[in-house]
Scaffold this active site. Structure first.
Site, PDB file in Angstrom:
ATOM      1  N   ASN A  88       0.801  -1.227   0.000  1.00  7.09           N
ATOM      2  CA  ASN A  88       0.000   0.000   0.000  1.00  7.09           C
ATOM      3  C   ASN A  88       0.836   1.281   0.000  1.00  7.09           C
ATOM      4  O   ASN A  88       0.344   2.333  -0.395  1.00  7.09           O
ATOM      5  CB  ASN A  88      -0.935  -0.038   1.219  1.00  7.09           C
ATOM      6  N   TYR A 153       2.648   9.560 -11.400  1.00  7.28           N
ATOM      7  CA  TYR A 153       1.709   8.852 -10.515  1.00  7.28           C
ATOM      8  C   TYR A 153       0.824   7.866 -11.293  1.00  7.28           C
ATOM      9  O   TYR A 153       0.851   6.669 -11.006  1.00  7.28           O
ATOM     10  CB  TYR A 153       0.900   9.877  -9.711  1.00  7.28           C
ATOM     11  N   LYS A 157       0.801   3.677 -11.332  1.00 12.93           N
ATOM     12  CA  LYS A 157      -0.387   2.887 -10.985  1.00 12.93           C
ATOM     13  C   LYS A 157      -0.845   1.988 -12.142  1.00 12.93           C
ATOM     14  O   LYS A 157      -1.410   0.931 -11.911  1.00 12.93           O
ATOM     15  CB  LYS A 157      -1.521   3.801 -10.498  1.00 12.93           C
TER      16      LYS A 157
HETATM   17  P1  NAD Z   1      -0.620   8.746   3.013  1.00  7.23           P
HETATM   18  O1  NAD Z   1       0.342   9.750   2.520  1.00  7.23           O
HETATM   19  O2  NAD Z   1      -1.585   9.104   4.083  1.00  7.23           O
HETATM   20  O3  NAD Z   1       0.135   7.414   3.458  1.00  7.23           O
HETATM   21  C1  NAD Z   1       1.185   6.888   2.692  1.00  7.23           C
HETATM   22  C2  NAD Z   1       1.827   5.743   3.410  1.00  7.23           C
HETATM   23  O4  NAD Z   1       2.910   5.276   2.596  1.00  7.23           O
HETATM   24  C3  NAD Z   1       2.426   6.136   4.758  1.00  7.23           C
HETATM   25  O5  NAD Z   1       2.182   5.108   5.699  1.00  7.23           O
HETATM   26  C4  NAD Z   1       3.933   6.231   4.474  1.00  7.23           C
HETATM   27  O6  NAD Z   1       4.732   5.832   5.582  1.00  7.23           O
HETATM   28  C5  NAD Z   1       4.107   5.240   3.343  1.00  7.23           C
HETATM   29  N1  NAD Z   1       5.252   5.630   2.524  1.00  7.23           N
HETATM   30  C6  NAD Z   1       5.371   6.727   1.730  1.00  7.23           C
HETATM   31  N2  NAD Z   1       6.604   6.777   1.211  1.00  7.23           N
HETATM   32  C7  NAD Z   1       7.297   5.711   1.696  1.00  7.23           C
HETATM   33  C8  NAD Z   1       8.616   5.227   1.543  1.00  7.23           C
HETATM   34  N3  NAD Z   1       9.503   5.842   0.769  1.00  7.23           N
HETATM   35  N4  NAD Z   1       8.950   4.085   2.195  1.00  7.23           N
HETATM   36  C9  NAD Z   1       8.075   3.439   2.963  1.00  7.23           C
HETATM   37  N5  NAD Z   1       6.807   3.839   3.165  1.00  7.23           N
HETATM   38  C10 NAD Z   1       6.423   4.960   2.524  1.00  7.23           C
HETATM   39  O7  NAD Z   1      -1.382   8.266   1.701  1.00  7.23           O
HETATM   40  P2  NAD Z   1      -2.703   7.419   1.453  1.00  7.23           P
HETATM   41  O8  NAD Z   1      -3.662   8.328   0.801  1.00  7.23           O
HETATM   42  O9  NAD Z   1      -3.100   6.624   2.632  1.00  7.23           O
HETATM   43  O10 NAD Z   1      -2.131   6.462   0.311  1.00  7.23           O
HETATM   44  C11 NAD Z   1      -1.968   5.077   0.458  1.00  7.23           C
HETATM   45  C12 NAD Z   1      -2.024   4.440  -0.904  1.00  7.23           C
HETATM   46  O11 NAD Z   1      -3.280   4.745  -1.500  1.00  7.23           O
HETATM   47  C13 NAD Z   1      -0.963   4.938  -1.881  1.00  7.23           C
HETATM   48  O12 NAD Z   1      -0.465   3.853  -2.628  1.00  7.23           O
HETATM   49  C14 NAD Z   1      -1.728   5.891  -2.765  1.00  7.23           C
HETATM   50  O13 NAD Z   1      -1.159   6.008  -4.039  1.00  7.23           O
HETATM   51  C15 NAD Z   1      -3.081   5.220  -2.804  1.00  7.23           C
HETATM   52  N6  NAD Z   1      -4.201   6.078  -3.192  1.00  7.23           N
HETATM   53  C16 NAD Z   1      -4.576   7.135  -2.414  1.00  7.23           C
HETATM   54  C17 NAD Z   1      -5.646   7.920  -2.826  1.00  7.23           C
HETATM   55  C18 NAD Z   1      -6.135   9.099  -2.026  1.00  7.23           C
HETATM   56  O14 NAD Z   1      -6.981   9.851  -2.546  1.00  7.23           O
HETATM   57  N7  NAD Z   1      -5.712   9.286  -0.806  1.00  7.23           N
HETATM   58  C19 NAD Z   1      -6.324   7.623  -4.007  1.00  7.23           C
HETATM   59  C20 NAD Z   1      -5.907   6.550  -4.769  1.00  7.23           C
HETATM   60  C21 NAD Z   1      -4.847   5.768  -4.347  1.00  7.23           C
END
Ligand code: NAD
Length: 245
Positions: A88, A153, A157
């Site tokens: 994730n 991005y 994906k």
């Molecule tokens: P967030 O920024 O709240 O959390 C991101 C997480 O990834 C954190 O726990 C962080 O520690 C970890 N992370 C980031 N960079 C890292 C690194 N270099 N090494 C290890 N861990 C790392 O983001 P989120 O919104 O919870 O996103 C989680 C996933 O969901 C991601 O893959 C993101 O692309 C995807 N996503 C999010 C959304 C959205 O709208 N929030 C939409 C579609 C997909």
């Protein structure tokens, strides 16, 4: 639904990953969260432990295959198995191509794609040996439609979807299911960090009329991790309120 299943969740310290951890714990899984920093892992562990859960955490560098492999093997030794891997961890991008440096592009591919491959490569031999496993990847709605800026991005994906569908085909014979969840705009720090001009027009396109909550997305992971999804593999499950942009 996940009684005694052992799950590793990368990016488990906040946002979607933290909620996946919580929902898995509610369903009696044994959960190990990964985060990028010791402090954020400890903070998340403290918060889940205060809710009464027994949970573990690590902070390997996900871009170092040897470190990843060592930690995965440590967890396997400690718990005796790894049933579920949730890839994730991820970062997003929003710059136009002229402002995107080669380093920006590499950074996003490093965490969103390469780290996913390293984690999966470390876990697959253990799952093959057990003839059982579930691998779940966090994709995004932009993996279907692209987006008008931050090209790295959606590129990353689309790769996540390719890895998901290909490994589902390769690993089905070992009783390993591989699926992805493609969230729409979800209420986490990642979205809070994006400019309003980018988010507001997106929300207008969502038929359900709201952004997703981390719980909306975590529930889809629960379904795919559980025996309810026993014949589902190679699927990219959209959880986006029917947003299409
Ligand atoms: P967030 O920024 O709240 O959390 C991101 C997480 O990834 C954190 O726990 C962080 O520690 C970890 N992370 C980031 N960079 C890292 C690194 N270099 N090494 C290890 N861990 C790392 O983001 P989120 O919104 O919870 O996103 C989680 C996933 O969901 C991601 O893959 C993101 O692309 C995807 N996503 C999010 C959304 C959205 O709208 N929030 C939409 C579609 C997909």
């Amino acid at each position: 639904m996940l009684k005694d299943k052992v799950a590793i969740i990368t990016g488990g310290t906040r946002g979607i990953g933290f909620e996946i951890a919580r929902v898995f714990l509610e369903n009696h899984a044994k959960v190990v969260i990964f985060g990028s920093k010791e402090e954020s892992v400890n903070e998340a562990l403290t918060s889940l432990r205060e809710e009464g859960y027994d949970v573990d955490g690590y902070y390997p560098n996900l871009n170092e295959f040897n470190q990843v492999s060592q930690v995965v093997n440590e967890i396997h030794q400690k718990y005796g198995k790894i049933d579920i891997l949730v890839n994730n961890a991820g970062i997003s991008a929003n710059k136009k191509i002229d402002d995107t440096t080669v380093e920006d592009f590499q950074k996003i591919m490093d965490i969103n794609v390469n780290a996913m491959f390293y984690m999966t490569k470390a876990v697959v031999p253990l799952m093959k040996e057990a003839h059982h496993g579930v691998i779940l990847n966090t994709s995004s709605m932009v993996s279907i439609y692209g987006q008008p800026s931050g090209v790295g991005y959606p590129t990353s994906k689309f790769a996540v979807n390719g890895m998901t569908k290909s490994l589902a085909r390769e690993l089905g014979t070992f009783n390993i299911r591989v699926n992805a969840v493609a969230p729409g705009v979800t209420n986490t720090d990642m979205v809070a960090s994006l400019p309003k001009e980018m988010i507001e027009p997106l929300i207008k396109t969502i038929p359900l009329g709201r952004v997703g909550e981390p719980r909306d997305v975590a529930n889809a992971f629960l379904f795919l991790a559980s025996p309810l999804a026993s014949y589902v593999t190679g699927e990219i499950l959209s959880v986006d309120g029917a947003a299409r942009s």
